[in-house]
Design a protein around this motif. Structure first.
Motif: not given
Length: 82
Positions: A2-28
């Protein structure tokens, strides 16, 4: 793994587990179709590492690193084709 999206490398595939952003950013982020349980693929990043490009469903999206830090992903492994 488990990593944050920024730590992934090119061509890696994954499943989104959680979004921790709040308010407007989380909604966007969720309005772009980035929601828990969705499969994604890291397509690459700009020469200065910001922004990153990901493929979610049939869409290519770009996110700034500060947005990608809020998205937790379970890595599936290296994939050459999506």
């Amino acid at each position: 793994m488990e990593v944050n999206l920024r730590q992934m490398t090119k061509n890696q595939k994954g499943i989104i587990l959680k979004i921790t952003a709040q308010n407007e950013l989380g909604r966007r982020i969720r309005e772009m179709g980035i929601t828990p349980g969705i499969e994604l693929k890291m397509l690459g990043e700009a020469p200065l590492y910001d922004p990153i490009a990901i493929k979610v469903r049939d869409n290519v999206l770009t996110l700034r690193n500060n947005e990608a830090n809020y998205i937790l992903v379970r890595i599936e492994g290296d994939i050459n084709e999506y």
